[in-house]
Every structure is written in C-alpha cells, then in structure tokens.
Design a protein around this motif. Structure first.
Motif, mmCIF file in Angstrom:
data_model
loop_
_atom_site.group_PDB
_atom_site.id
_atom_site.type_symbol
_atom_site.label_atom_id
_atom_site.label_comp_id
_atom_site.label_asym_id
_atom_site.label_seq_id
_atom_site.Cartn_x
_atom_site.Cartn_y
_atom_site.Cartn_z
ATOM 1 N N THR A 188 -10.023 25.277 -2.402
ATOM 2 C CA THR A 188 -9.733 23.918 -1.958
ATOM 3 C C THR A 188 -10.919 23.026 -2.309
ATOM 4 O OG1 THR A 188 -9.153 22.511 -0.065
ATOM 5 C CG2 THR A 188 -10.662 24.327 0.348
ATOM 6 N N CYS A 190 -11.528 20.446 -0.215
ATOM 7 C CA CYS A 190 -11.861 19.839 1.072
ATOM 8 C C CYS A 190 -13.205 20.376 1.577
ATOM 9 C CB CYS A 190 -10.772 20.127 2.095
ATOM 10 S SG CYS A 190 -9.164 19.396 1.682
ATOM 11 N N TRP A 197 -5.495 20.959 2.590
ATOM 12 C CA TRP A 197 -4.711 21.666 1.580
ATOM 13 C C TRP A 197 -5.541 22.814 1.020
ATOM 14 C CZ3 TRP A 197 -6.124 22.649 -3.398
ATOM 15 C CH2 TRP A 197 -7.175 21.886 -3.920
ATOM 16 N N ILE A 222 -0.220 22.913 2.735
ATOM 17 C CA ILE A 222 -0.763 21.736 3.416
ATOM 18 C C ILE A 222 -0.758 22.038 4.904
ATOM 19 C CG2 ILE A 222 -0.442 19.293 3.922
ATOM 20 C CD1 ILE A 222 0.783 18.919 1.207
ATOM 21 N N TYR A 247 0.160 15.046 -11.018
ATOM 22 C CA TYR A 247 0.803 14.803 -9.730
ATOM 23 C C TYR A 247 1.961 13.821 -9.881
ATOM 24 C CZ TYR A 247 -3.274 17.172 -7.994
ATOM 25 O OH TYR A 247 -4.235 18.109 -7.773
ATOM 26 N N CYS A 727 -10.737 15.061 -0.178
ATOM 27 C CA CYS A 727 -10.036 16.065 -0.980
ATOM 28 C C CYS A 727 -8.567 15.729 -1.237
ATOM 29 C CB CYS A 727 -10.131 17.438 -0.315
ATOM 30 S SG CYS A 727 -9.381 17.528 1.326
ATOM 31 N N TRP A 728 -8.033 14.618 -0.709
ATOM 32 C CA TRP A 728 -6.655 14.242 -1.007
ATOM 33 C C TRP A 728 -6.470 12.757 -0.742
ATOM 34 C CZ3 TRP A 728 -3.006 12.538 2.727
ATOM 35 C CH2 TRP A 728 -3.450 12.593 4.038
ATOM 36 N N VAL A 761 -4.129 15.610 -4.711
ATOM 37 C CA VAL A 761 -5.352 16.227 -4.221
ATOM 38 C C VAL A 761 -6.479 15.861 -5.161
ATOM 39 C CG1 VAL A 761 -4.093 18.114 -3.154
ATOM 40 C CG2 VAL A 761 -4.975 18.384 -5.476
ATOM 41 N N SER A 768 -8.165 9.547 -7.548
ATOM 42 C CA SER A 768 -7.077 8.857 -6.871
ATOM 43 C C SER A 768 -6.734 7.508 -7.470
ATOM 44 C CB SER A 768 -7.436 8.655 -5.395
ATOM 45 O OG SER A 768 -8.533 7.770 -5.278
#
Length: 798
Positions: A188, A190, A197, A222, A247, A727-728, A761, A768
């Motif tokens: 992950t 995160c 996630w 998730i 994504y 992380c997301w 993610v 992002s």
C-alpha cells in the motif's frame, strides 16, 4: 571488530585460563586461532576506532540514488559492531547486543547475529532491521549469504525508501541485487496505521531495475473489503511508464447517460506510447478513443483518433469519428516542422459528441508548414485548408504558399531594410468558385532612433500585389483569367517618450507618464474585392498603432490618420508595478476615407480605447478595458475582472459587454449575411463568478457560475469537491451548460447536466491532478468562458 571488543575478549580469555585446565586451554586456543583466521581472511572484519560503523553507511531512512553507482555488496568488506562475541569452533561465531553489520550499501541491525564460515552464512535473529538503500525491512529472522545477494527474511514489515509504499509479508527472498520475492504479502502507499487500501497477493515479485511489481492472485481491498480479483497484475512502483489499466472515470449526463471511461496505457517503446480509452455511454454506445504519442529526431507529435461505431441518439449519422494529428519540431537547428491536421466525420460532431480534439466554435484547420531560418533570411512552405461546419461556407484552401523574408537591420547607420515575399495559390472545395494565384512583394525601410527615455521610428513600405484569378465557369461562359496588379506605398512615423517622477502624495512610489503618437498614411488604391484568407482583427487599445485592420494583404484599407495615446504606470520602491492606465484614440484627417467597415466614415474620431490593471498588496487584482464611441456616445465593448486572493483560495467576478454593431463588424468577413444577422441581433452582456477554496490539507472545493443579463438565462455553472489523502483521492463534480436558448418555439432553455466521479490511489506512478486553479477539481470539466488571469504587469522596469 573494534579494538574495544578485542580488549574485552582478551581479558575474558585470561580469566578463563586461570580457572581452566590445559585441555580446555588448548581448545580455547584453537577456537581463538580460528576466530582470528575467520576474522582476517574470510570475513575481512576491519578494526575500527570508537566511531560507530553506522556512520560509514547510508542512514537507516536514506534512499540510495539509483542513478549513482552502487557499492557492490558481494566484494565489499564486512564491518561488524557488537557488545560481545563468542566463538564456538572454527566454523561459527556469535555476536550479541546491538549488532550492526555493514557491507557496501547493505546494513543489518539485530539483537544477535551468527556467522558460519563454511557456507559463508549470516543468521540474524531478534528485532532484525535490514536496509539496502532501497528497502527498509523489519523481520524476526534473516538468513544472508554474504558473498551473494541472496537473503531470506521471515515475518516482515517493509518500507520503500526511494518511493512511497509499505507492506507486510510472511517471507521475503532477495534473489539478486534488485529482485525481491514476497510470499503472502500486501502493499500500500498509505502511511503507517492507515490501511484505507491495500493490494494483497499470494506472491509479489518486485524488480527494482524495471521499477515494477508483479502480483500473483492479487485482491484489491478498501478498508479490508475486497473490491476485485485478478489472476496476475503488474504495476509500476515509480513514475516510470508501464503498460496496463489506468484508473476509470465515472460520470452521468443528460446527453450521454451513465458513462464509464476505462483508459488503457500501452508502453510500446522508449520514444512512443499509446493510450486507449473505452467510453461506454448508455445513451450513445461504446466509443473508442486513442492517443498515440511519439518522439523522434524530427520532433514530437500526437495522433488523436475518436471513433463511435454507432450513435443511438443519431442513427442516421452511422459511423462518427474525429481525427487530430499534431507535429512540431526542429531538424538540424535551422529547419522547423509544424503539422496540424483535424478532420471530423460530420458537421455536428462536436455539438453532439463530447470530444477532446476540438470544439464547435471554429472551423477545423488542416495545416502543414516547413521553415528554414538563417541569420538574415528565412523561407517557409505552407499548405492550409479548413473543414467548414455548414454547407454554405466555401473556405479557400492554400495549396501551397511560399514565404520569403530578408532582414538587414544595419544597412546603414540609423537605417534598417527588410523584404517580405509571398506566393500563394487558392482553391475552393466548390468547383464553381474562382481560383487564384497571388504574388506579393513588400520591401521596407526603417529609421529607428532611441535612447533611455524615448523612441522614434519612421517606416516606409511598398506593397506590390499581383492576382491571376480564374473565374468560375457558368452555363454560357468558360473559365476565364483575370489579372489584377496593385501597388500601394505606406508611410508611418511613431514616437514615444517616458517621463518619470517620485510622487509626493505617495512617497514610496514612482510614476511614469508615457505619451505616444503615430501618423499613418496609406493611399486608397485597392483594386481587388477578393478575400481569400481575410479575417477582421479585434479592435482594442493595442490596435491603435497597428498598420492594418485585417489579417491578410487582400484588404488594405486607405488611412490618413493620427493615433495618440498616453500611459501611466506606478511602481513601488521595489520597482514592482502596482497600477497601469492607458487611454488612446485615432483621429482621421479626412472623412471620405473608408473605414474598416468599407462604409464612408461619418466621424473624424475612432472609438476611445482604454485599459487598466491594478494590483493591491498582491491579493486584490483588477483588469479592465473598454471602447467608447464618441460619435454615438455609447460603449461598444467593455470587460473587467476583479479577483481577491487569500491564503487558501481566490474569489473572482468578471463581466463582458459587446454592442450588436461591434459583433456585426467583427464577424463581417467570416459569416453569411443571414448568419451574421442572427448572431448580431442582440448585445452580449454576461456576468461570471468563480471561486476556489482549500478547506484543509485534504479537502478542496471550487465553483463557477455564468449568467446572461440580456436573455436572463443561466449560461453555465460548475461545482466540484475533492478529497486528497496521502494514498488515495476522490473528486465529485457537477456541471450545467446551456445548449439551446429559449425562443418562440422553445419556451424553456435546454441544458445539459453532468455528474462526474473520479477516484484513484496514489503512488506507484499515479497522481491525483486535484488542482486549485481555473479547472474544476478532478480535471474533467472546464468552463467555456473560463478563468481570466486578472493581472499581467511587469515585476520590474528592467
């Protein structure tokens, strides 16, 4: 081994000799010899001072740059630090207490470490921490063969040092310098104690050289809830390109219905790639979009292809598609290549289909140009075509156009010379339209005089143009040739000065006064009414000192006029420009000269043009310009933008107004009379409000709203809300756009509503794109009116 440890070992040995017999003494002596031999020969343990061995290696949390040459751990000497050691026989030595082992870029910390000489094996147990500059691993037990790269670790927690990512694994095997195999593991991006996630797999193979991770039987979860399963999955563990799914994007709109966009990235080669997007629209069909990018010695380019095999909403259109090809680059420094080709399947493609290659506002350009540049001259070859949106439009295509420019900036002292030439051939898609060859030559002389406080430039040019027109054939006449020759001299002189003073009212400010005047003379000798590549140039403050009002040499309007203007700038003590005001007008010496509308001018004066920029304390910005018709005493056009910026966002309001007569003047050479009458029947008066706010370090929001004050209708409004963790991310946007205004037949205006949900993610080559700017968060929708930068003043006078 350090000197301190050697001394401790010797003292303990002496004490044991005093208490033991000769047999034990011989055994101990043999072990000591083995330890010394093992130390000096096999493991190359180096004697050190009291300085910690950890200082000789990378820090526990430091990333080793992959671009730098790494130290070979297999051939590097081993350095060991421990509180104590114990030698059992000639094959085994045990270190205990705060053990630190350093070999090249590899570092091992543990409670105990046992070294075996025969198979050159190290076994570390108890709070083991391994760091090789790329991975930081905490394990219960580690087995390492120190003359190879193989390592075996049990019950592990790991962190990437050079990129985001962490996880756990039951077993980790390092089989070479860059490859790790993890069993029963997850990964992950995160932070610690945040498992929003994670990607579980029965086996994960991480290749540091390829910067990718291969998952066998991965399960994406998730909050520990399974989302999907795949037999195998490969993802990048850095920003390197990697073939695979990107994504998805989910949206709902009144035009397309429920839409799912699934992009697939193809890493074809180092210098070209492809992105394929499958767009399923419940109200339309499945659309295939492809974007191919390449990079070569001749430059870079992109090919966009959009294909809709069958449109449920418009079945009569059958196959619908759009193609865009762009290329731009330099070759051998002197050559420049530029290609722009855009074509669509039908005239309503952009109004019916959401497209990323163009819009409905402009005819689509198909243009190719190759140029060569030297110190004093340049040449270019151009091929130009347009795809019209209506059957009535008959644009001319230029196949080809040859351009030549020569520059002699210092022909004599205070005398510059230049020569421009052009040969163009115009053809229309309609065979009934005339075709033309146009040859234009334009020499010019310029006398520039300037110093630190003023400029005076006088320029004389001679415009020579030759037309050979082939008239369109009719029922009674064949195609005939018609020759036109035009020779027009022009004269222009322009001067400006800069006056400066320190203000008394505002002591820390400097004010400039910059008057400017120009005289322009062009005799009215135009003999051609042709307009092959002519468009009217927008009038504003900056048009006051232009030589021409049209983009082409076809329309050379006679002029006998003075242009005068004055600007004033205000600088603070740091020479930062805070205020700029400019005002100007044209004075026509003769009324009987035709104006830009080809009608007899009824006034000696043009519209009064002004522009203003203001910056207060770097958080309040203002920009405006307007044109005031002194004859009718009415404003022709105006617009302004006012923006307030604060730490976490901005708030902006904008307004624009355009008089119907000005709309007709601007569009006179681009539309038919009926279409022109339709577009200019009412004024434009529109208000806009825009804002964006960073709620906190995770939440962002923005909105845009535009209203037509003339028709009393909402034009467009958009709003977006985005969440961004470490992380997301997720972004929700909504837009409402006017498609058809209310008329006598349509009592209510028609709008298109769209909802959009974007999520993904972070880490492993993704970001992002949630930005606090003129775009809606999520980077999906933009306003056609859009964000206006309110302030573009210079930062200093130098």
């Amino acid at each position: 081994m350090t000197l301190v440890l050697q001394n401790i070992f010797v003292l303990n040995w002496i004490k044991k000799i005093e208490k033991t017999d000769i047999k034990f003494l011989l055994t101990l002596l043999r072990n000591l010899i083995n330890v010394v031999f093992f130390t000096l020969i096999s493991t190359q343990i180096l004697a050190k001072s009291d300085k910690s061995l950890q200082d000789e290696c990378c820090s526990n949390k430091q990333c080793v740059n992959a671009k730098l040459p790494l130290i070979d751990s297999n051939t590097s000497s081993i350095q060991i630090e421990a509180n104590s050691l114990e030698a059992f026989n000639q094959n085994k030595v045990k270190y205990s207490g705060n053990v630190v082992i350093v070999q090249g870029n590899k570092q091992i910390k543990s409670d105990t470490v046992t070294l075996y000489e025969i198979n050159k094996r190290i076994v570390a147990q108890g709070n083991v921490n391994i760091n090789d500059g790329k991975l930081d691993i905490f394990s219960d037990k580690v087995v390492n063969y120190f003359d190879t790269d193989f390592m075996l670790m049990e019950n592990n927690k790991y962190n990437f040092l050079c990129k985001p990512g962490r996880g756990e694994a039951y077993k980790i095997s390092k089989i070479d310098k860059s490859t790790y195999i993890m069993e029963n593991a997850y990964i992950t991006s995160c932070s610690e104690k945040n498992n929003t996630w994670k990607l579980n797999a029965s086996r994960i193979v991480i290749d540091q050289n390829k910067e990718e991770a291969t998952f066998y039987h991965p399960r994406f979860k998730i909050y520990n809830f399974p989302i999907f399963y795949l037999p195998i999955l490969t993802v990048p563990i850095s920003n390197t390109r990697k073939t695979g799914f990107l994504y998805p994007n989910i949206s709902y709109g009144s035009k397309n219905g429920f839409t799912i966009e699934t992009p697939i990235y193809w890493n074809l080669s180092e210098n070209y790639d492809l992105e394929t997007t499958l767009i399923h629209m419940t109200k339309r069909n499945l659309q295939f979009n492809n974007k191919f990018r390449y990079l070569s010695t001749f430059g870079s380019g992109t090919i966009h292809l959009e294909f809709l095999p069958k449109d449920k909403k418009h079945p009569e259109k059958k196959k619908r598609w759009g193609l865009l090809y762009k290329h731009e680059g330099n070759f051998q420094q002197d050559w420049k290549l530029k290609f722009n080709y855009l074509k669509i399947s039908d005239n309503n493609y952009f109004s019916n289909v959401n497209s990323n290659i163009g819009n409905q506002e402009n005819n689509q350009i198909q243009e190719s140009k190759i140029s060569y540049y030297s110190d004093k001259w340049d040449i270019s070859l151009l091929i130009h075509n347009l795809q019209p949106f209506t059957e009535n439009d008959i644009p001319y295509r230029i196949i080809p156009q040859f351009n030549f420019n020569y520059y002699a900036p210092m022909l004599m002292k205070f005398l510059d010379f230049d020569l421009t030439g052009q040969i163009s051939k115009f053809n229309a898609n309609n065979k009934k339209a005339p075709s033309t060859i146009r040859i234009h030559i334009e020499p010019g002389l310029k006398v520039p005089i300037s110093n630190s406080w003023g400029v005076w430039i006088t320029e004389a040019r001679l415009l020579g143009t030759y037309y050979q027109e082939k008239t369109a054939p009719s029922a009674h006449l064949k195609r005939q040739k018609k020759q036109i020759t035009r020779l027009i001299p022009t004269f222009k002189t322009r001067g400006s000065i800069i006056l400066e003073r320190h203000m008394k009212t505002f002591k820390n400010y400097i004010q400039t006064l910059e008057p400017e005047i120009q005289y322009l003379y062009i005799p009215e000798k135009e003999k051609s009414n042709s307009s092959y590549d002519t468009t009217f140039l927008q009038t504003d403050y900056y048009h006051l000192f232009r030589n021409r009002n049209f983009s082409s040499i076809d329309k050379i309007v006679g002029s006998n006029q003075f242009s005068y203007a004055v600007s004033s700038r205000f600088f603070n003590n740091s020479y930062k420009e805070r205020l700029n005001i400019s005002l100007g007008q044209i004075f026509y010496l003769k009324k009987n000269f035709t104006n830009i509308q080809s009608n007899i001018s009824s006034s000696h004066y043009s519209s009064l043009s002004a522009t203003m920029d203001f910056n207060y304390d770097d958080n309040l910005f203002y920009h405006s310009n307007f044109q005031y018709d002194t004859n009718s005493k009415k404003i022709q056009l105006s617009n302004f933008t006012l923006e307030y910026q604060f730490n976490n966002g901005y708030l902006q309001t904008s307004y624009r107004y355009i008089k119907p007569s000005y709309i007709e003047k601007i569009l006179a050479y681009g539309y038919s009379k009926d279409r022109l009458k339709e577009l200019s029947q009412s004024k434009i008066s529109q208000l806009g409000l825009l804002t964006a706010y960073q709620i906190n370090h995770k939440w962002q929001a923005n909105a845009q709203y535009f209203f037509d004050l003339t028709t009393k209708q909402e034009l467009e409004w958009l709003t977006g809300l985005g969440y961004h963790s470490n992380c997301w991310y997720v972004a929700l946007t909504y837009s409402k756009e006017l498609k058809n205004q209310k008329t006598k037949n349509n009592k209510k205006p028609k709008y298109e509503d769209r909802f959009n949900l974007k999520f993904g993610v972070l880490g492993f080559g993704t970001n992002s794109n949630l930005k606090l700017n003129n775009r809606i968060i999520g980077n999906e929708f933009t306003s056609r009116l859009g964000y206006s930068h309110p302030f573009l003043l210079k930062q200093s006078t130098t």
